[in-house]
Design a protein around this motif. Structure first.
Motif, PDB file in Angstrom:
ATOM      1  N   ARG A   5      23.862  22.457  76.246  1.00 33.72           N
ATOM      2  CA  ARG A   5      25.299  22.252  76.036  1.00 33.72           C
ATOM      3  C   ARG A   5      25.991  23.605  76.123  1.00 33.72           C
ATOM      4  O   ARG A   5      25.384  24.641  75.856  1.00 33.72           O
ATOM      5  N   TRP A   6      27.253  23.616  76.459  1.00 29.62           N
ATOM      6  CA  TRP A   6      27.975  24.872  76.643  1.00 29.62           C
ATOM      7  C   TRP A   6      28.065  25.662  75.349  1.00 29.62           C
ATOM      8  O   TRP A   6      28.206  26.888  75.366  1.00 29.62           O
ATOM      9  N   THR A   7      27.965  25.003  74.200  1.00 30.40           N
ATOM     10  CA  THR A   7      28.079  25.710  72.926  1.00 30.40           C
ATOM     11  C   THR A   7      26.871  26.605  72.652  1.00 30.40           C
ATOM     12  O   THR A   7      27.004  27.618  71.964  1.00 30.40           O
ATOM     13  N   THR A   8      25.716  26.248  73.198  1.00 29.89           N
ATOM     14  CA  THR A   8      24.517  27.045  72.937  1.00 29.89           C
ATOM     15  C   THR A   8      24.611  28.437  73.562  1.00 29.89           C
ATOM     16  O   THR A   8      24.427  29.442  72.853  1.00 29.89           O
ATOM     17  N   PRO A   9      24.921  28.574  74.882  1.00 32.73           N
ATOM     18  CA  PRO A   9      25.062  29.931  75.423  1.00 32.73           C
ATOM     19  C   PRO A   9      26.212  30.709  74.792  1.00 32.73           C
ATOM     20  O   PRO A   9      26.099  31.924  74.589  1.00 32.73           O
ATOM     21  N   ALA A  44      18.399  44.220  88.904  1.00 34.71           N
ATOM     22  CA  ALA A  44      17.328  43.312  88.494  1.00 34.71           C
ATOM     23  C   ALA A  44      17.890  41.986  87.994  1.00 34.71           C
ATOM     24  O   ALA A  44      17.348  40.913  88.306  1.00 34.71           O
ATOM     25  N   VAL A  45      18.980  42.033  87.252  1.00 37.04           N
ATOM     26  CA  VAL A  45      19.584  40.796  86.749  1.00 37.04           C
ATOM     27  C   VAL A  45      20.153  39.982  87.905  1.00 37.04           C
ATOM     28  O   VAL A  45      19.998  38.753  87.954  1.00 37.04           O
ATOM     29  N   LEU A  46      20.794  40.653  88.863  1.00 30.09           N
ATOM     30  CA  LEU A  46      21.319  39.940  90.033  1.00 30.09           C
ATOM     31  C   LEU A  46      20.186  39.340  90.867  1.00 30.09           C
ATOM     32  O   LEU A  46      20.288  38.202  91.340  1.00 30.09           O
ATOM     33  N   LEU A  47      19.123  40.088  91.037  1.00 28.97           N
ATOM     34  CA  LEU A  47      17.962  39.573  91.769  1.00 28.97           C
ATOM     35  C   LEU A  47      17.365  38.357  91.062  1.00 28.97           C
ATOM     36  O   LEU A  47      17.003  37.369  91.708  1.00 28.97           O
ATOM     37  N   LEU A  48      17.291  38.401  89.755  1.00 25.81           N
ATOM     38  CA  LEU A  48      16.772  37.271  88.994  1.00 25.81           C
ATOM     39  C   LEU A  48      17.658  36.039  89.167  1.00 25.81           C
ATOM     40  O   LEU A  48      17.152  34.922  89.314  1.00 25.81           O
ATOM     41  N   ALA A  49      18.972  36.230  89.182  1.00 21.73           N
ATOM     42  CA  ALA A  49      19.885  35.100  89.401  1.00 21.73           C
ATOM     43  C   ALA A  49      19.655  34.471  90.770  1.00 21.73           C
ATOM     44  O   ALA A  49      19.630  33.244  90.904  1.00 21.73           O
ATOM     45  N   VAL A  50      19.448  35.300  91.782  1.00 16.48           N
ATOM     46  CA  VAL A  50      19.187  34.785  93.130  1.00 16.48           C
ATOM     47  C   VAL A  50      17.857  34.042  93.166  1.00 16.48           C
ATOM     48  O   VAL A  50      17.749  32.957  93.764  1.00 16.48           O
ATOM     49  N   VAL A  51      16.828  34.587  92.528  1.00 15.08           N
ATOM     50  CA  VAL A  51      15.511  33.944  92.507  1.00 15.08           C
ATOM     51  C   VAL A  51      15.591  32.577  91.821  1.00 15.08           C
ATOM     52  O   VAL A  51      15.013  31.591  92.291  1.00 15.08           O
ATOM     53  N   GLN A  84      17.046  26.773  82.161  1.00 19.75           N
ATOM     54  CA  GLN A  84      17.500  26.852  80.777  1.00 19.75           C
ATOM     55  C   GLN A  84      17.218  28.232  80.182  1.00 19.75           C
ATOM     56  O   GLN A  84      18.081  28.814  79.507  1.00 19.75           O
ATOM     57  N   ALA A  85      16.050  28.780  80.446  1.00 20.61           N
ATOM     58  CA  ALA A  85      15.710  30.105  79.933  1.00 20.61           C
ATOM     59  C   ALA A  85      16.623  31.179  80.536  1.00 20.61           C
ATOM     60  O   ALA A  85      17.045  32.113  79.843  1.00 20.61           O
ATOM     61  N   SER A  86      16.936  31.043  81.811  1.00 17.01           N
ATOM     62  CA  SER A  86      17.822  32.011  82.463  1.00 17.01           C
ATOM     63  C   SER A  86      19.223  31.938  81.887  1.00 17.01           C
ATOM     64  O   SER A  86      19.882  32.974  81.706  1.00 17.01           O
ATOM     65  N   ALA A  87      19.686  30.736  81.597  1.00 18.84           N
ATOM     66  CA  ALA A  87      21.012  30.592  81.001  1.00 18.84           C
ATOM     67  C   ALA A  87      21.063  31.257  79.628  1.00 18.84           C
ATOM     68  O   ALA A  87      22.021  31.989  79.311  1.00 18.84           O
ATOM     69  N   LEU A  88      20.046  31.058  78.831  1.00 17.74           N
ATOM     70  CA  LEU A  88      20.035  31.656  77.491  1.00 17.74           C
ATOM     71  C   LEU A  88      19.840  33.168  77.552  1.00 17.74           C
ATOM     72  O   LEU A  88      20.466  33.911  76.787  1.00 17.74           O
ATOM     73  N   VAL A 132      25.284  31.528  84.665  1.00 15.80           N
ATOM     74  CA  VAL A 132      25.801  30.446  85.503  1.00 15.80           C
ATOM     75  C   VAL A 132      24.701  29.907  86.424  1.00 15.80           C
ATOM     76  O   VAL A 132      24.563  28.681  86.589  1.00 15.80           O
ATOM     77  N   ALA A 133      23.914  30.799  87.013  1.00 19.47           N
ATOM     78  CA  ALA A 133      22.821  30.351  87.891  1.00 19.47           C
ATOM     79  C   ALA A 133      21.836  29.479  87.118  1.00 19.47           C
ATOM     80  O   ALA A 133      21.375  28.447  87.627  1.00 19.47           O
ATOM     81  N   GLY A 134      21.525  29.864  85.900  1.00 17.52           N
ATOM     82  CA  GLY A 134      20.614  29.061  85.086  1.00 17.52           C
ATOM     83  C   GLY A 134      21.174  27.684  84.782  1.00 17.52           C
ATOM     84  O   GLY A 134      20.473  26.673  84.877  1.00 17.52           O
ATOM     85  N   LEU A 135      22.454  27.617  84.437  1.00 18.09           N
ATOM     86  CA  LEU A 135      23.070  26.324  84.152  1.00 18.09           C
ATOM     87  C   LEU A 135      23.158  25.453  85.399  1.00 18.09           C
ATOM     88  O   LEU A 135      22.949  24.238  85.343  1.00 18.09           O
ATOM     89  N   VAL A 136      23.445  26.081  86.543  1.00 20.32           N
ATOM     90  CA  VAL A 136      23.523  25.329  87.797  1.00 20.32           C
ATOM     91  C   VAL A 136      22.153  24.757  88.158  1.00 20.32           C
ATOM     92  O   VAL A 136      22.035  23.577  88.509  1.00 20.32           O
ATOM     93  N   VAL A 137      21.113  25.562  88.069  1.00 16.99           N
ATOM     94  CA  VAL A 137      19.768  25.088  88.408  1.00 16.99           C
ATOM     95  C   VAL A 137      19.332  23.995  87.435  1.00 16.99           C
ATOM     96  O   VAL A 137      18.724  22.997  87.831  1.00 16.99           O
ATOM     97  N   GLU A 138      19.670  24.160  86.181  1.00 13.01           N
ATOM     98  CA  GLU A 138      19.330  23.118  85.211  1.00 13.01           C
ATOM     99  C   GLU A 138      20.036  21.803  85.566  1.00 13.01           C
ATOM    100  O   GLU A 138      19.448  20.730  85.490  1.00 13.01           O
TER     101      GLU A 138
END
Length: 163
Positions: A5-9, A44-51, A84-88, A132-138
């Motif tokens: 849910r949006w409240t968690t992040p 590294a964070v941007l690369l992780l979002a792309v991955v 989910q882990a990426s979003a958090l 955002v990438a984590g939430l989109v993939v989820e």
């Protein structure tokens, strides 16, 4: 696995922002300079979002009906967990960087803190992209609602409720 849910992040970001704001001062007094951030951290964070997005794309295609290849359910579940882990993690990083920016705001008139605020702001933006990438993939990993006309577990039709 329940969807995030949006409240968690938001809660994670607020808590880590408060911690970041509260801890930066005492840690700098002990000799640690946390506000100097290398560009590789942002990269590294941007690369992780792309991955994360690249790993989620096959699941998205499969859930949208492009089923030319079978999709391993375990891979889909792992991709959802990664989202989910990426979003958090993105939310925690956003909060951490924002907390440091808030700590440096009173000194932003000086060149060194101003440069650190800009670097931390860019890092917070990259972390927000990871969030955002984590939430989109989820979201991509959600299964469509099951149709009542699909065959049931025993190969027959699914039972329909009688009214």
């Amino acid at each position: 696995m329940t969807p995030t849910r949006w409240t968690t992040p938001v809660g994670v970001a607020v808590v880590t922002a408060v911690l970041g704001f509260a801890l930066v001062g005492p840690l700098e007094m002990m000799g640690l300079r946390l506000t100097q951030l290398p560009w590789t951290a942002v990269a590294a964070v941007l690369l992780l979002a792309v991955v994360v997005l690249v790993l989620g794309w096959p699941v998205r295609r499969w859930t949208r009906g492009h089923r030319d290849r079978p999709l391993d359910p375990l891979r889909a579940a792992r991709t959802a967990a990664l989202g989910q882990a990426s979003a958090l993690a993105g939310a925690a990083l956003v909060g951490w960087y924002v907390g440091q920016v808030l700590h440096l705001l009173p000194d932003v008139a000086f060149p060194l803190p101003r440069a650190s605020v800009v670097n931390l702001g860019v890092a917070a933006g990259a972390s927000a992209l990871l969030l955002v990438a984590g939430l989109v993939v989820e979201r991509w990993c959600r299964l469509p609602p099951e149709d009542d006309d699909e065959p049931g577990p025993g190969g027959g039709r699914a039972a329909r409720p009688t009214a």
